[in-house]
Scaffold this motif. Structure first.
Motif, PDB file in Angstrom:
ATOM      1  N   SER A  39       0.836  -1.205   0.000  1.00 22.83           N
ATOM      2  CA  SER A  39       0.000   0.000   0.000  1.00 22.83           C
ATOM      3  C   SER A  39       0.873   1.258   0.000  1.00 22.83           C
ATOM      4  O   SER A  39       0.940   1.974   1.003  1.00 22.83           O
ATOM      5  CB  SER A  39      -0.928   0.013   1.218  1.00 22.83           C
ATOM      6  N   TRP A  42       0.646   4.742   2.248  1.00 22.91           N
ATOM      7  CA  TRP A  42      -0.299   4.497   3.334  1.00 22.91           C
ATOM      8  C   TRP A  42      -0.225   5.604   4.388  1.00 22.91           C
ATOM      9  O   TRP A  42       0.799   6.229   4.589  1.00 22.91           O
ATOM     10  CB  TRP A  42      -0.037   3.131   3.978  1.00 22.91           C
ATOM     11  N   LYS A  59      -6.093   4.482  -1.301  1.00 28.68           N
ATOM     12  CA  LYS A  59      -6.021   4.393  -2.753  1.00 28.68           C
ATOM     13  C   LYS A  59      -6.869   5.506  -3.362  1.00 28.68           C
ATOM     14  O   LYS A  59      -7.695   6.118  -2.669  1.00 28.68           O
ATOM     15  CB  LYS A  59      -6.537   3.037  -3.255  1.00 28.68           C
ATOM     16  N   CYS A  60      -6.673   5.749  -4.646  1.00 30.03           N
ATOM     17  CA  CYS A  60      -7.468   6.752  -5.354  1.00 30.03           C
ATOM     18  C   CYS A  60      -8.083   6.134  -6.599  1.00 30.03           C
ATOM     19  O   CYS A  60      -7.462   5.303  -7.266  1.00 30.03           O
ATOM     20  CB  CYS A  60      -6.605   7.940  -5.758  1.00 30.03           C
ATOM     21  N   LYS A  61      -9.305   6.518  -6.875  1.00 30.87           N
ATOM     22  CA  LYS A  61      -9.986   6.078  -8.094  1.00 30.87           C
ATOM     23  C   LYS A  61     -10.726   7.282  -8.663  1.00 30.87           C
ATOM     24  O   LYS A  61     -11.560   7.868  -7.980  1.00 30.87           O
ATOM     25  CB  LYS A  61     -10.955   4.936  -7.791  1.00 30.87           C
ATOM     26  N   PRO A  70      -5.237  -4.098   1.486  1.00 30.30           N
ATOM     27  CA  PRO A  70      -4.246  -4.380   0.448  1.00 30.30           C
ATOM     28  C   PRO A  70      -4.153  -5.879   0.130  1.00 30.30           C
ATOM     29  O   PRO A  70      -4.590  -6.726   0.917  1.00 30.30           O
ATOM     30  CB  PRO A  70      -2.931  -3.896   1.065  1.00 30.30           C
TER      31      PRO A  70
END
Length: 296
Positions: A39, A42, A59-61, A70
């Motif tokens: 990750s 983090w 995380k990014c989306k 993870p």
């Protein structure tokens, strides 16, 4: 209890690892070197002078930040040398600064919010004979089957040897990203925090292998793999028997990492594994939020 949210660059790695290694519920998963691989970037929640810590695998989306468990990391959650009751867990959960998360706590975290998931562990603090007596008849039969077939088990595979065999075996399950596996193998091997074992047939050909995460308190059954000959000869039974024999009469726990699949759970129970559940936390689906906000 005052809990601080820390971005990645604000985390004190030395104090963090001291907390994890000294925690009553210590897991290699939560050490900085492991988190950096599974990750990157983090973040964390920290109470006191790193008395209690909780990694946040960010995380990014589509530009939207969220938290997700993870790969190759069964349990995270809150860590401390002190007891982590429901009140403390609730304080940390309320401090999570994200609208969407899907996280696993660890077996030492008590939370009424969490859905309990199964894990099986075997305490190795007895003699091998006592541990073997707790094996099921089917497990003993499969160990004997592997012995009759001439299967041998050896420690000391290199990461390259393990990876060659692991990637060369066709699998019916979803395989984690190969680059993550490679990095974990190299980093863990360099730190002596993983052990690679192989099972071989009478022609000295590899037929099964296991990557075991190693710490003073816990051995984690991280990456098992068997080819068709390994399955036919029950080679993985022989590998686990070797671990139990080698590490018996120690203060370690053999952690089987699951499972919700009945047949796999039965395999773990066959070695005397007992249920030690951990919690799963979910808050809003990231896809639903992105859809509503029309970010993509």
């Amino acid at each position: 209890m005052q809990v601080r949210y820390l971005r990645h660059k604000e985390i004190d790695y030395v104090k963090w690892d001291q907390c994890i290694k000294g925690a009553a519920n210590s897991f290699v998963y939560a050490l900085t070197w492991y988190l950096d691989i599974v990750s990157p970037g983090w973040e964390a929640l920290v109470a006191g002078d790193y008395e209690y810590v909780m990694p946040l695998p960010r995380k990014c989306k589509c530009g939207f930040a969220y938290l997700v468990q993870p790969p190759l990391t069964q349990q995270l959650g809150i860590f401390s040398q002190h007891e982590i009751g429901e009140n403390i867990a609730e304080v940390f959960i309320r401090k999570i600064p994200y609208l969407s998360y899907h996280l696993n706590l660890n077996e030492g975290n008590a939370s009424l919010r969490a859905v309990q998931l199964p894990n099986y562990v075997l305490n190795l603090n007895r003699t091998y004979e006592e541990l073997y007596a707790g094996f099921s008849k089917n497990t003993k039969r499969n160990i004997h089957k592997a012995q009759i077939a001439g299967v041998s088990v050896r420690e000391g595979l290199t990461p390259q040897e393990f990876l060659k065999f692991y990637c060369g075996v066709e699998k019916k399950y979803v395989v984690p990203h190969t680059d993550v596996v490679i990095k974990l193998l190299d980093a863990g091997f360099a730190r002596s925090e993983l052990l690679l074992l192989g099972a071989y047939d009478v022609q000295e050909q590899p037929i099964a292998a296991l990557c075991l995460l190693v710490s003073d308190k816990r051995l984690v059954y991280l990456l098992p793999v068997s080819n068709e000959e390994g399955k036919r000869t029950s080679a993985m039974f022989m590998i686990i028997d070797h671990i139990v024999r080698s590490c018996s009469h120690s203060e370690r726990v053999l952690d089987f990492e699951g499972s919700r699949v009945e047949g796999i759970a039965r395999f773990y129970q066959g070695f005397g594994g007992i249920m030690k559940p951990y919690g799963e936390l979910k808050k809003r689906s990231v896809n639903d939020i992105i859809g509503k906000l029309k970010l993509c």
